[in-house]
Design a protein around this motif. Structure first.
Motif, PDB file in Angstrom:
ATOM      1  N   THR A 273       0.815  -1.223   0.000  1.00  0.00           N
ATOM      2  CA  THR A 273       0.000   0.000   0.000  1.00  0.00           C
ATOM      3  C   THR A 273       0.845   1.270   0.000  1.00  0.00           C
ATOM      4  OG1 THR A 273      -0.136  -0.064   2.423  1.00  0.00           O
ATOM      5  CG2 THR A 273      -1.906  -1.146   1.191  1.00  0.00           C
ATOM      6  N   GLN A 274       2.176   1.109   0.051  1.00  0.00           N
ATOM      7  CA  GLN A 274       3.076   2.251  -0.080  1.00  0.00           C
ATOM      8  C   GLN A 274       4.262   1.838  -0.947  1.00  0.00           C
ATOM      9  OE1 GLN A 274       3.897   4.928   3.189  1.00  0.00           O
ATOM     10  NE2 GLN A 274       2.317   3.969   4.465  1.00  0.00           N
ATOM     11  N   CYS A 275       5.217   2.721  -1.110  1.00  0.00           N
ATOM     12  CA  CYS A 275       6.368   2.487  -1.985  1.00  0.00           C
ATOM     13  C   CYS A 275       7.010   1.122  -1.724  1.00  0.00           C
ATOM     14  CB  CYS A 275       7.409   3.583  -1.744  1.00  0.00           C
ATOM     15  SG  CYS A 275       9.003   3.305  -2.544  1.00  0.00           S
ATOM     16  N   ASP A 293       5.129   0.459   3.713  1.00  0.00           N
ATOM     17  CA  ASP A 293       3.909   0.120   4.462  1.00  0.00           C
ATOM     18  C   ASP A 293       4.218  -0.780   5.660  1.00  0.00           C
ATOM     19  OD1 ASP A 293       4.298  -2.449   3.463  1.00  0.00           O
ATOM     20  OD2 ASP A 293       2.602  -2.392   2.081  1.00  0.00           O
ATOM     21  N   HIS A 294       5.539  -0.950   5.965  1.00  0.00           N
ATOM     22  CA  HIS A 294       6.036  -1.694   7.137  1.00  0.00           C
ATOM     23  C   HIS A 294       6.021  -3.210   6.924  1.00  0.00           C
ATOM     24  CE1 HIS A 294       4.978   1.814  10.142  1.00  0.00           C
ATOM     25  NE2 HIS A 294       5.629   2.227   9.053  1.00  0.00           N
ATOM     26  N   SER A 295       5.704  -3.689   5.744  1.00  0.00           N
ATOM     27  CA  SER A 295       5.591  -5.141   5.557  1.00  0.00           C
ATOM     28  C   SER A 295       6.727  -5.691   4.713  1.00  0.00           C
ATOM     29  CB  SER A 295       4.256  -5.499   4.908  1.00  0.00           C
ATOM     30  OG  SER A 295       4.237  -5.152   3.537  1.00  0.00           O
ATOM     31  N   LYS A 314       8.088  -0.885  11.128  1.00  0.00           N
ATOM     32  CA  LYS A 314       8.907   0.220  10.620  1.00  0.00           C
ATOM     33  C   LYS A 314       8.845   0.218   9.101  1.00  0.00           C
ATOM     34  CE  LYS A 314      10.512   1.425  14.679  1.00  0.00           C
ATOM     35  NZ  LYS A 314      10.179   2.730  15.299  1.00  0.00           N
ATOM     36  N   ALA A 315       8.979   1.392   8.509  1.00  0.00           N
ATOM     37  CA  ALA A 315       9.120   1.461   7.059  1.00  0.00           C
ATOM     38  C   ALA A 315      10.413   0.763   6.653  1.00  0.00           C
ATOM     39  CB  ALA A 315       9.139   2.911   6.598  1.00  0.00           C
ATOM     40  N   ILE A 316      10.334  -0.104   5.643  1.00  0.00           N
ATOM     41  CA  ILE A 316      11.488  -0.885   5.206  1.00  0.00           C
ATOM     42  C   ILE A 316      12.188  -0.158   4.056  1.00  0.00           C
ATOM     43  CG2 ILE A 316      12.244  -3.086   4.219  1.00  0.00           C
ATOM     44  CD1 ILE A 316      11.297  -3.286   7.107  1.00  0.00           C
TER      45      ILE A 316
END
Length: 434
Positions: A273-275, A293-295, A314-316
Motif C-alpha cells: 500500500t506504499q512504496c 507500508d512496514h511489511s 517500521k518502514a522498510i
C-alpha cells in the motif's frame, strides 16, 4: 588491568585451535594465560606464538570464538556471562579478524551515488542522481557511461549474460523517470576513456518512480518495485517479441535516438500500500519485497500471490536474503536497527538478531554470498558496518564517507563497496571473510 583487584590477574587454562592453514597453527598444548585478556591481548598472544615458530611472521589481527560465539569482552567476563567453568581447559578457536586492510581511492561521480551492484568480479555497476549508470574497473577507472534515463537512477542490477553471448554483459537500471532500461557492453572494450552507450530496451509500465530492481537468478527476467506500490515482472531479452512493441526514433537533446524496443510488464504483483522500496528475486519462483507500508512479503511468481506477509512496525528501506541455507531475511529501515528473521520458524514474527550500533536510518544491507554469518549495512549516519551473527557488536566500522551512505555491497568476496550523498564510490578491500 587488574580484574579481581588482588594485584594479580586470575589465570585460566586454554588451548588454541584454528581451521586456518598450517602456517597459522600454534601448538595445541594447553597453556595458562591471564583471565583479564581481551581479544586484542589474545591476538597479540597468538602473533607472539606464531613469531616464535616463524621469525618471518607478519603480525595480523585475529578474532576468537568460544562455543561458537565471538569474544567481545575479557575472558573472565565472558566466562561469567556464559556460565562457563574456569576450572576446565578452555578451547578457543581463532580466526582472521574481519576488517578492511586497505581503503582504495574513491571513484568520484557528479551527484549522489544512489545504487550499486558488485556481483560481477570484473566490474562495479553504479547508478547516480545525475541520471547516468556507470561501469567501473578497480582503481577508479570508469569504462562505460549508460546514457538514456531522464531522471536520477535509483537502482541497478547485473543480469546473467545469454548463453550465446559470452562477451556481452547485460545490466538493468531503474529510474525516477518511471522506466527500466537494459544495457549491453563488452568487458574488454578499450578503457582509455569512458565509452558512452545507449540502452537496448526500455521497460515502461510503472506510473511512478522505480525504486528497486532485482534480476531473476537465471538472468532472463527482472522485477521492479515502485512508488506506485506495485511489483512488475519483465522479460530481459532485447529481441523478445512477445512483450515488445516497435518504437520510432525519439528526439533527445535535439538529436534522433536510435530506435529501441519497448517492453511491457508480463505480470504485476499487487498488495503493498506504499512504496515498494526493495525487491529480491532470490530463487526461481520466489521474490521478496519490502515496503514503506512496514511489511515484508514473499511472493510466489507462478501464482502471483504472497505466501508470507510480515509486519515489521517500521518502514522498510532494504532487504537481503542469505545466511544459513540462504533462508534468513535481513532488513533495515526507518530506525537505526538492522534486523534478521528466520521465516522457517513458524509461530513467531520476532527477529532472531537485532543489531543497533548505527544512529540513523539504515539505507542498505547485504549478506555475503559465501558466508552464513557475515553481512554489511549502510546508514544515513555516514557509516558502513560489517556484522557477524556470532556477536552483537560490529566487526568493523568503515567511516570513509562524508555524508549519508545510500548503498553498499560486497565485491570479489573480500571487498566492501559503498556509495553515498558525497558523490563517492568507496572500496574497502582485503576483508578476510573466508
Amino acid at each position: 588491568m587488574d580484574i579481581d583487584g588482588d594485584g594479580e590477574a586470575r589465570q585460566v587454562q586454554v588451548r588454541f585451535v584454528t581451521k586456518l592453514p598450517q602456517s597459522y597453527k600454534v601448538q595445541q598444548a594447553s597453556i595458562s594465560i591471564p583471565a583479564n585478556l581481551t581479544r586484542f591481548g589474545l591476538s597479540a598472544l597468538i602473533n607472539n606464538l606464531l613469531l616464535t615458530m616463524n621469525e618471518d611472521w607478519t603480525t595480523e589481527p585475529f578474532d576468537f570464538l568460544i562455543d561458537g560465539e565471538l569474544v567481545r569482552m575479557s575472558l573472565e567476563e565472558f566466562l561469567i556471562a556464559k556460565g562457563i567453568s574456569a576450572e576446565k581447559v578452555l578451547e578457543i578457536e581463532y580466526i582472521k579478524a574481519v576488517a578492511p586492510r586497505k581503503q582504495e581511492e574513491p571513484s568520484l561521480h557528479d551527484d549522489w551515488v544512489s545504487a550499486l551492484d558488485g556481483s560481477s568480479d570484473g566490474y562495479i555497476l553504479t547508478g547516480c542522481y545525475d541520471g547516468f549508470g556507470r561501469i567501473w574497473k578497480a582503481g577508479g577507472i570508469c569504462t562505460h557511461v549508460l546514457d538514456g534515463h531522464s531522471a536520477p537512477v535509483t537502482s541497478v542490477c547485473n543480469l546473467m549474460p545469454k548463453a550465446d553471448s559470452i562477451v556481452d554483459q547485460v545490466v538493468a537500471t531503474g529510474s525516477k523517470d518511471k522506466t527500466l532500461r537494459l544495457w549491453k557492453f563488452g568487458e574488454e572494450d578499450p578503457i582509455d576513456q569512458p565509452k558512452k552507450i545507449t540502452s537496448v530496451k526500455i521497460l515502461r509500465g510503472h506510473t511512478r518512480a522505480v525504486h528497486s530492481i532485482s534480476g531473476k537468478p537465471s538472468g532472463d527476467m527482472v522485477c521492479s518495485g515502485s512508488w506506485d506500490c506495485t511489483i512488475n515482472l519483465w522479460n530481459t531479452g532485447a529481441d523478445d517479441t512477445d512483450d515488445s512493441v516497435s518504437v520510432k526514433k525519439r528526439k533527445r537533446g535535439g538529436q534522433d535516438e536510435e530506435a529501441l524496443s519497448e517492453g511491457e510488464a508480463l505480470t504485476t504483483l499487487v498488495g503493498h500500500t506504499q512504496c515498494v522500496s526493495s525487491v529480491v528475486w532470490s530463487q526461481h519462483e520466489t521474490i521478496y519485497s519490502g515496503s514503506w507500508d512496514h511489511s515484508i512479503r514473499r511472493w510466489d511468481v507462478e501464482t502471483g500471490k504472497d505466501s508470507f506477509n510480515m509486519s515489521c512496525g517500521k518502514a522498510i528501506n532494504c532487504l537481503s536474503i542469505g545466511g544459513e541455507s540462504s533462508a534468513l531475511i535481513a532488513a533495515g529501515g526507518s530506525d537505526p536497527v538492522l534486523r534478521v528473521w528466520d521465516p522457517r520458524k513458524p509461530g513467531t514474527l520476532s527477529p532472531i538478531f537485532q543489531f543497533s550500533s548505527h544512529n540513523s536510518w539504515i539505507s542498505s544491507c547485504k549478506w555475503h554470498d559465501k558466508s552464513w554469518y557475515h553481512l554489511v549495512s549502510a546508514s544515513f549516519d555516514g557509516k558502513v558496518m560489517l556484522w557477524d551473527l556470532r556477536t552483537a557488536w560490529p566487526l568493523a566500522v568503515i567511516d570513509s564517507h562524508g555524508d549519508k551512505v545510500l548503498c553498499a555491497d560486497w565485491w570479489k568476496g573480500d571487498s566492501v563497496i559503498s556509495g553515498g550523498a558525497d558523490s563517492k564510490l568507496c572500496i574497502s578491500s582485503g576483508v578476510p571473510v573466508l
